[in-house]
Design a protein around this motif. Structure first.
Motif, PDB file in Angstrom:
ATOM      1  N   VAL A   1       0.838  -1.203   0.000  1.00 17.21           N
ATOM      2  CA  VAL A   1       0.000   0.000   0.000  1.00 17.21           C
ATOM      3  C   VAL A   1       0.874   1.254   0.000  1.00 17.21           C
ATOM      4  O   VAL A   1       0.602   2.214  -0.736  1.00 17.21           O
ATOM      5  N   ALA A   2       1.920   1.259   0.811  1.00 23.97           N
ATOM      6  CA  ALA A   2       2.799   2.434   0.902  1.00 23.97           C
ATOM      7  C   ALA A   2       3.428   2.777  -0.443  1.00 23.97           C
ATOM      8  O   ALA A   2       3.658   3.952  -0.746  1.00 23.97           O
ATOM      9  N   LYS A   3       3.703   1.766  -1.252  1.00 19.84           N
ATOM     10  CA  LYS A   3       4.262   2.030  -2.574  1.00 19.84           C
ATOM     11  C   LYS A   3       3.263   2.753  -3.477  1.00 19.84           C
ATOM     12  O   LYS A   3       3.665   3.524  -4.356  1.00 19.84           O
ATOM     13  N   ARG A   4       1.972   2.529  -3.251  1.00 23.45           N
ATOM     14  CA  ARG A   4       0.938   3.168  -4.088  1.00 23.45           C
ATOM     15  C   ARG A   4       0.527   4.539  -3.565  1.00 23.45           C
ATOM     16  O   ARG A   4       0.046   5.369  -4.329  1.00 23.45           O
ATOM     17  N   VAL A   5       0.685   4.772  -2.274  1.00 20.47           N
ATOM     18  CA  VAL A   5       0.332   6.065  -1.682  1.00 20.47           C
ATOM     19  C   VAL A   5       1.533   6.565  -0.882  1.00 20.47           C
ATOM     20  O   VAL A   5       1.506   6.581   0.361  1.00 20.47           O
ATOM     21  N   PRO A   6       2.599   6.962  -1.549  1.00 15.59           N
ATOM     22  CA  PRO A   6       3.859   7.289  -0.860  1.00 15.59           C
ATOM     23  C   PRO A   6       3.772   8.470   0.100  1.00 15.59           C
ATOM     24  O   PRO A   6       4.634   8.612   0.967  1.00 15.59           O
ATOM     25  N   ASP A   7       2.733   9.307  -0.039  1.00 14.15           N
ATOM     26  CA  ASP A   7       2.600  10.453   0.859  1.00 14.15           C
ATOM     27  C   ASP A   7       1.797  10.126   2.114  1.00 14.15           C
ATOM     28  O   ASP A   7       1.681  10.966   3.015  1.00 14.15           O
ATOM     29  N   ALA A   8       1.249   8.917   2.188  1.00  9.92           N
ATOM     30  CA  ALA A   8       0.410   8.545   3.326  1.00  9.92           C
ATOM     31  C   ALA A   8       1.261   8.071   4.505  1.00  9.92           C
ATOM     32  O   ALA A   8       2.387   7.595   4.331  1.00  9.92           O
ATOM     33  N   GLU A   9       0.703   8.233   5.702  1.00  8.01           N
ATOM     34  CA  GLU A   9       1.288   7.611   6.884  1.00  8.01           C
ATOM     35  C   GLU A   9       0.747   6.189   6.958  1.00  8.01           C
ATOM     36  O   GLU A   9      -0.466   5.983   7.028  1.00  8.01           O
ATOM     37  N   VAL A  10       1.635   5.204   6.921  1.00  6.00           N
ATOM     38  CA  VAL A  10       1.238   3.799   6.939  1.00  6.00           C
ATOM     39  C   VAL A  10       1.804   3.149   8.191  1.00  6.00           C
ATOM     40  O   VAL A  10       3.024   3.123   8.385  1.00  6.00           O
ATOM     41  N   LEU A  11       0.925   2.656   9.052  1.00  2.00           N
ATOM     42  CA  LEU A  11       1.340   1.991  10.277  1.00  2.00           C
ATOM     43  C   LEU A  11       1.294   0.483  10.065  1.00  2.00           C
ATOM     44  O   LEU A  11       0.333  -0.037   9.475  1.00  2.00           O
ATOM     45  N   ALA A  12       2.316  -0.205  10.518  1.00  2.00           N
ATOM     46  CA  ALA A  12       2.365  -1.663  10.503  1.00  2.00           C
ATOM     47  C   ALA A  12       2.467  -2.121  11.943  1.00  2.00           C
ATOM     48  O   ALA A  12       3.471  -1.847  12.614  1.00  2.00           O
ATOM     49  N   VAL A  13       1.431  -2.794  12.460  1.00  2.68           N
ATOM     50  CA  VAL A  13       1.389  -3.129  13.879  1.00  2.68           C
ATOM     51  C   VAL A  13       1.218  -4.627  14.075  1.00  2.68           C
ATOM     52  O   VAL A  13       0.578  -5.322  13.273  1.00  2.68           O
ATOM     53  N   ASP A  14       1.807  -5.112  15.172  1.00  2.00           N
ATOM     54  CA  ASP A  14       1.732  -6.537  15.503  1.00  2.00           C
ATOM     55  C   ASP A  14       2.112  -6.672  16.976  1.00  2.00           C
ATOM     56  O   ASP A  14       2.698  -5.753  17.553  1.00  2.00           O
ATOM     57  N   ILE A  15       1.770  -7.820  17.573  1.00  2.00           N
ATOM     58  CA  ILE A  15       2.214  -8.102  18.944  1.00  2.00           C
ATOM     59  C   ILE A  15       3.453  -8.977  18.955  1.00  2.00           C
ATOM     60  O   ILE A  15       4.028  -9.226  20.002  1.00  2.00           O
ATOM     61  N   ASN A  16       3.874  -9.445  17.785  1.00  2.00           N
ATOM     62  CA  ASN A  16       5.004 -10.354  17.647  1.00  2.00           C
ATOM     63  C   ASN A  16       6.268  -9.558  17.339  1.00  2.00           C
ATOM     64  O   ASN A  16       6.369  -8.921  16.276  1.00  2.00           O
ATOM     65  N   GLU A  17       7.232  -9.580  18.240  1.00  2.00           N
ATOM     66  CA  GLU A  17       8.460  -8.806  18.036  1.00  2.00           C
ATOM     67  C   GLU A  17       9.232  -9.272  16.805  1.00  2.00           C
ATOM     68  O   GLU A  17       9.880  -8.469  16.136  1.00  2.00           O
ATOM     69  N   ALA A  18       9.175 -10.566  16.508  1.00  2.00           N
ATOM     70  CA  ALA A  18       9.848 -11.063  15.302  1.00  2.00           C
ATOM     71  C   ALA A  18       9.205 -10.467  14.051  1.00  2.00           C
ATOM     72  O   ALA A  18       9.901 -10.101  13.099  1.00  2.00           O
ATOM     73  N   ALA A  19       7.881 -10.348  14.048  1.00  2.00           N
ATOM     74  CA  ALA A  19       7.192  -9.741  12.908  1.00  2.00           C
ATOM     75  C   ALA A  19       7.593  -8.278  12.748  1.00  2.00           C
ATOM     76  O   ALA A  19       7.820  -7.808  11.625  1.00  2.00           O
ATOM     77  N   LEU A  20       7.696  -7.560  13.850  1.00  2.00           N
ATOM     78  CA  LEU A  20       8.079  -6.149  13.783  1.00  2.00           C
ATOM     79  C   LEU A  20       9.503  -6.009  13.258  1.00  2.00           C
ATOM     80  O   LEU A  20       9.797  -5.114  12.453  1.00  2.00           O
ATOM     81  N   ARG A  21      10.395  -6.914  13.699  1.00  2.00           N
ATOM     82  CA  ARG A  21      11.779  -6.885  13.204  1.00  2.00           C
ATOM     83  C   ARG A  21      11.814  -7.129  11.700  1.00  2.00           C
ATOM     84  O   ARG A  21      12.472  -6.396  10.950  1.00  2.00           O
ATOM     85  N   PHE A  22      11.106  -8.160  11.240  1.00  2.00           N
ATOM     86  CA  PHE A  22      11.110  -8.469   9.813  1.00  2.00           C
ATOM     87  C   PHE A  22      10.473  -7.348   9.000  1.00  2.00           C
ATOM     88  O   PHE A  22      10.936  -7.022   7.901  1.00  2.00           O
ATOM     89  N   THR A  23       9.402  -6.751   9.522  1.00  2.00           N
ATOM     90  CA  THR A  23       8.744  -5.665   8.792  1.00  2.00           C
ATOM     91  C   THR A  23       9.687  -4.476   8.628  1.00  2.00           C
ATOM     92  O   THR A  23       9.714  -3.835   7.565  1.00  2.00           O
ATOM     93  N   ARG A  24      10.451  -4.159   9.670  1.00  2.00           N
ATOM     94  CA  ARG A  24      11.419  -3.058   9.547  1.00  2.00           C
ATOM     95  C   ARG A  24      12.442  -3.355   8.448  1.00  2.00           C
ATOM     96  O   ARG A  24      12.774  -2.479   7.635  1.00  2.00           O
ATOM     97  N   VAL A  25      12.941  -4.576   8.421  1.00  2.00           N
ATOM     98  CA  VAL A  25      13.902  -4.967   7.391  1.00  2.00           C
ATOM     99  C   VAL A  25      13.259  -4.885   6.011  1.00  2.00           C
ATOM    100  O   VAL A  25      13.829  -4.325   5.064  1.00  2.00           O
TER     101      VAL A  25
END
Length: 305
Positions: A143-167
């Protein structure tokens, strides 16, 4: 180091399409696939390998990232890299049995495609987006690639998911993606123009967080997301929810429950069976004694402007 490894793989032209766990296991059972012979075998198919199979630079980066396990002559990677939307995404190796496993597979492709299709056909601007239970971050990044000016939040309770999403966000160059820990929307403020989610929806006796959707039919988390969206969508805002459901005697318990939860919210909604027959191997197990099939579905709900 996972970012540097992803960049190296991309520069080498690495690609891999991740299949369902059942297909993955079936392909790996072939005698000729017992051991890895190259990058895709190790970092896609999660096959054991030994010294000299991978370029030294790759094994050094895996070592530095803490994702290379050595057990005698059997070495294994703790991660995979999969292709989607001309990007690479790091996620958990096969089999995904760890409590904090981060899943990526056909449902990831379907969910992200549905989110992209919604953005393309939407007639109102998208300023603020959240991907609930972001996993690898594929939906948020697409989604962020299609709306580059938008604020896009990626949320999860899994720390491994948050780490991978940052990468993965760094790999894709999507600087508008903000990654944070949140149980549903409890950890983030404000309202949203678009809420997307592909939550766990299976009935999992082992209770694995990445897989078990909760409740009698496995759709407890999906309904909680419907409720959260109903409270936090802006006028004109939409929920794009990709989920799954068991079909019992021709009845869809998720559709029935979703109708009850959406009643009185003022949201207009549609519900579509994307694939009527998936994960058929689950019907042989104890979790689905009455199901005649398992379907994956797409629920879209919009608050009138």
């Amino acid at each position: 180091m996972l970012l540097r490894l992803g960049v190296l793989l991309r520069d080498r032209g690495y690609t891999f399409t991740t299949v369902t766990p059942a297909t993955h296991a079936r392909v790996n059972r072939r005698p000729e696939n017992a051991r890895a012979e190259g990058l895709r075998d190790v970092l896609g198919w999660s096959r054991p390998f030994g010294n000299g199979v991978l370029p030294e630079q790759v094994t050094e980066l895996m070592d530095a990232a803490g994702v290379l396990v050595r057990d005698g002559d059997d070495w294994r990677s703790l991660v995979r890299y999969s292709s989607y939307d001309s990007e690479l995404f790091v996620h958990s190796a096969f089999p995904t049995t760890a409590p904090d496993a981060v899943f990526f597979g056909p449902d990831t492709y379907r969910m992200a495609n549905a989110a992209v299709a919604h953005v393309k056909t939407r007639d109102r601007p998208v300023r603020r987006v959240v991907d609930i239970g972001c996993g690898s971050g594929a939906g948020a990044i697409a989604v962020a690639k299609r709306v580059p000016d938008a604020e896009v939040l990626a949320v999860d309770i899994n720390e491994a998911a948050l780490r991978f999403t940052r990468v993965n966000s760094a790999l894709a160059g999507t600087s508008g993606v903000r990654v944070s820990r949140s149980d549903l929307l409890d950890g983030v403020d404000g309202r949203f123009d678009l809420i997307i989610s592909n939550p766990p929806f299976m009935i999992d006796p082992a209770g694995r967080a990445y897989r078990d959707g909760g409740g009698e039919h496995g759709h407890g988390l999906s309904l909680a997301i419907v409720d959260a969206a109903a409270a936090r969508l802006e006028p004109g805002g939409s929920l794009v929810l990709f989920s799954g459901t068991e079909i019992i005697g021709g009845r869809d318990p998720l559709r029935e429950a979703a109708a009850d939860h959406l009643d009185g919210t003022g949201l207009a909604w549609t519900y579509l069976e994307v694939d009527p027959d998936v994960y058929g191997e689950e019907l042989d197990g104890p979790a689905y004694p009455h199901a005649e099939r398992i379907a994956v579905v797409l629920l879209e709900a919009t608050r009138p402007a």
